[in-house]
Scaffold this active site. Sequence first.
Site, PDB file in Angstrom:
ATOM      1  N   SER A 140       0.854  -1.185   0.000  1.00  0.00           N
ATOM      2  CA  SER A 140       0.000   0.000   0.000  1.00  0.00           C
ATOM      3  C   SER A 140       0.891   1.237   0.000  1.00  0.00           C
ATOM      4  CB  SER A 140      -0.863   0.021   1.271  1.00  0.00           C
ATOM      5  OG  SER A 140      -1.539   1.264   1.396  1.00  0.00           O
ATOM      6  N   TYR A 153      -1.403  -1.094  10.304  1.00  0.00           N
ATOM      7  CA  TYR A 153      -1.584  -1.289   8.855  1.00  0.00           C
ATOM      8  C   TYR A 153      -0.378  -0.706   8.122  1.00  0.00           C
ATOM      9  CZ  TYR A 153      -3.944  -1.288   4.294  1.00  0.00           C
ATOM     10  OH  TYR A 153      -4.280  -1.508   2.978  1.00  0.00           O
TER      11      TYR A 153
HETATM   12  P1  NAD Z   1     -11.668  -6.107  -0.203  1.00  0.00           P
HETATM   13  O1  NAD Z   1     -12.206  -6.014   1.175  1.00  0.00           O
HETATM   14  O2  NAD Z   1     -12.551  -5.795  -1.342  1.00  0.00           O
HETATM   15  O3  NAD Z   1     -11.030  -7.569  -0.439  1.00  0.00           O
HETATM   16  C1  NAD Z   1     -10.222  -8.177   0.498  1.00  0.00           C
HETATM   17  C2  NAD Z   1     -10.511  -9.672   0.493  1.00  0.00           C
HETATM   18  O4  NAD Z   1      -9.577 -10.291   1.398  1.00  0.00           O
HETATM   19  C3  NAD Z   1     -11.906 -10.028   0.991  1.00  0.00           C
HETATM   20  O5  NAD Z   1     -12.547 -10.875   0.061  1.00  0.00           O
HETATM   21  C4  NAD Z   1     -11.673 -10.725   2.315  1.00  0.00           C
HETATM   22  O6  NAD Z   1     -12.613 -11.765   2.575  1.00  0.00           O
HETATM   23  C5  NAD Z   1     -10.282 -11.291   2.118  1.00  0.00           C
HETATM   24  N1  NAD Z   1      -9.585 -11.562   3.369  1.00  0.00           N
HETATM   25  C6  NAD Z   1      -9.478 -10.772   4.464  1.00  0.00           C
HETATM   26  N2  NAD Z   1      -8.778 -11.410   5.417  1.00  0.00           N
HETATM   27  C7  NAD Z   1      -8.410 -12.619   4.906  1.00  0.00           C
HETATM   28  C8  NAD Z   1      -7.680 -13.726   5.401  1.00  0.00           C
HETATM   29  N3  NAD Z   1      -7.202 -13.739   6.656  1.00  0.00           N
HETATM   30  N4  NAD Z   1      -7.488 -14.792   4.590  1.00  0.00           N
HETATM   31  C9  NAD Z   1      -8.003 -14.798   3.337  1.00  0.00           C
HETATM   32  N5  NAD Z   1      -8.746 -13.814   2.827  1.00  0.00           N
HETATM   33  C10 NAD Z   1      -8.940 -12.725   3.601  1.00  0.00           C
HETATM   34  O7  NAD Z   1     -10.383  -5.143  -0.196  1.00  0.00           O
HETATM   35  P2  NAD Z   1      -9.343  -4.712  -1.313  1.00  0.00           P
HETATM   36  O8  NAD Z   1      -9.280  -3.236  -1.250  1.00  0.00           O
HETATM   37  O9  NAD Z   1      -9.572  -5.375  -2.607  1.00  0.00           O
HETATM   38  O10 NAD Z   1      -7.997  -5.255  -0.616  1.00  0.00           O
HETATM   39  C11 NAD Z   1      -7.034  -6.035  -1.284  1.00  0.00           C
HETATM   40  C12 NAD Z   1      -5.659  -5.646  -0.773  1.00  0.00           C
HETATM   41  O11 NAD Z   1      -5.377  -4.292  -1.137  1.00  0.00           O
HETATM   42  C13 NAD Z   1      -5.466  -5.712   0.732  1.00  0.00           C
HETATM   43  O12 NAD Z   1      -4.206  -6.282   1.020  1.00  0.00           O
HETATM   44  C14 NAD Z   1      -5.483  -4.254   1.164  1.00  0.00           C
HETATM   45  O13 NAD Z   1      -4.770  -4.025   2.345  1.00  0.00           O
HETATM   46  C15 NAD Z   1      -4.827  -3.606  -0.036  1.00  0.00           C
HETATM   47  N6  NAD Z   1      -5.051  -2.165  -0.230  1.00  0.00           N
HETATM   48  C16 NAD Z   1      -6.320  -1.669  -0.396  1.00  0.00           C
HETATM   49  C17 NAD Z   1      -6.478  -0.295  -0.637  1.00  0.00           C
HETATM   50  C18 NAD Z   1      -7.829   0.313  -0.884  1.00  0.00           C
HETATM   51  O14 NAD Z   1      -7.948   1.560  -0.870  1.00  0.00           O
HETATM   52  N7  NAD Z   1      -8.886  -0.471  -1.115  1.00  0.00           N
HETATM   53  C19 NAD Z   1      -5.359   0.542  -0.683  1.00  0.00           C
HETATM   54  C20 NAD Z   1      -4.098  -0.009  -0.508  1.00  0.00           C
HETATM   55  C21 NAD Z   1      -3.951  -1.371  -0.294  1.00  0.00           C
END
Ligand code: NAD
Length: 275
Positions: A140, A153
């Site tokens: 991130s 985080y």
């Molecule tokens: P999201 O909530 O849409 O998807 C995340 C998925 O991870 C969900 O389906 C959830 O069930 C699954 N998950 C959570 N904990 C888990 C575990 N212990 N084992 C297996 N699956 C698990 O969120 P997203 O935004 O698509 O997130 C994806 C990645 O991107 C994450 O690592 C998040 O930290 C990172 N991220 C997101 C953003 C943002 O703004 N959305 C920004 C930077 C980084």
Amino acid sequence: MGRLDDRVAIITGAGSGMGAETARLFAEEGAQVLVTDMNESKGRAVADELGTKGAFLRVDVSREEDVSNAVSEAVDLWGHLDIMFNNAGFGGARGPIETISESDFDITVDVLLKGVFFGMKHCAPVMKSQKFGSIISTASVAGLQAGESPHLYTAAKAAVIHLTKSVALELGQDGVRVNSICPGVVATPLAHGPISEDRREKFKSRFGRHQPIGRVGVPDDIAQAALFLASDDSTFITGAELVVDGGANAGRPWSRQSELMTGEGPIKLYRPEGR
Ligand code: NAD
């Protein structure tokens, strides 16, 4: 011809957001995709969309056995493993430092950092023996700059960026590339929570105004970055973090800086005294 023809990929956290979109794009580009998530119904629904290109396995990335099973399952199903996308995540513990309990620390770091470590650890032997592979982990911009996200985080994501570099140095000679992606604000349930369509649009326009590119990210922005790192378009790239954030991490516009200094609008011309 697809950019991932004959490739096999595992994606964690593929039941939603950027993981789900990446699963769709990888399959479209020819890969076989093992969709994994701890949320069984969401993960299965994404795998079903992929038809013969997909399969589902329930995986909690904080459990080593689950991650190891995923690697075995992909190899059993399709004979090899070329792409490991360590993407699962959540927001983790929030609040002032003195309020965070040890158990909140553990669950946050277990998912965001240990889950990535397990992914790298268990795909490495397979990829080394093939002399081929691409490991991608979702970090991130919070891992590059403090202040935008909760303490743990931001710390865990910084560790993912650094672990990526360290493991890239080890696996390069075996033909295995290791990179991370640093998304900025991307409109997914993780960023905006479970909200109505109407509130989601408000979220997008509010955050969009703060990105130099003028919009929030969408899951496809990250899927395209993952495709680049997974494909032969990036064969000389390893140990890198690919920032995909609409320019937000580049810094504060200088005009805003001068406003902050003077309390007025941008300084038009800086003229040293005596000139
Ligand atoms: P999201 O909530 O849409 O998807 C995340 C998925 O991870 C969900 O389906 C959830 O069930 C699954 N998950 C959570 N904990 C888990 C575990 N212990 N084992 C297996 N699956 C698990 O969120 P997203 O935004 O698509 O997130 C994806 C990645 O991107 C994450 O690592 C998040 O930290 C990172 N991220 C997101 C953003 C943002 O703004 N959305 C920004 C930077 C980084």
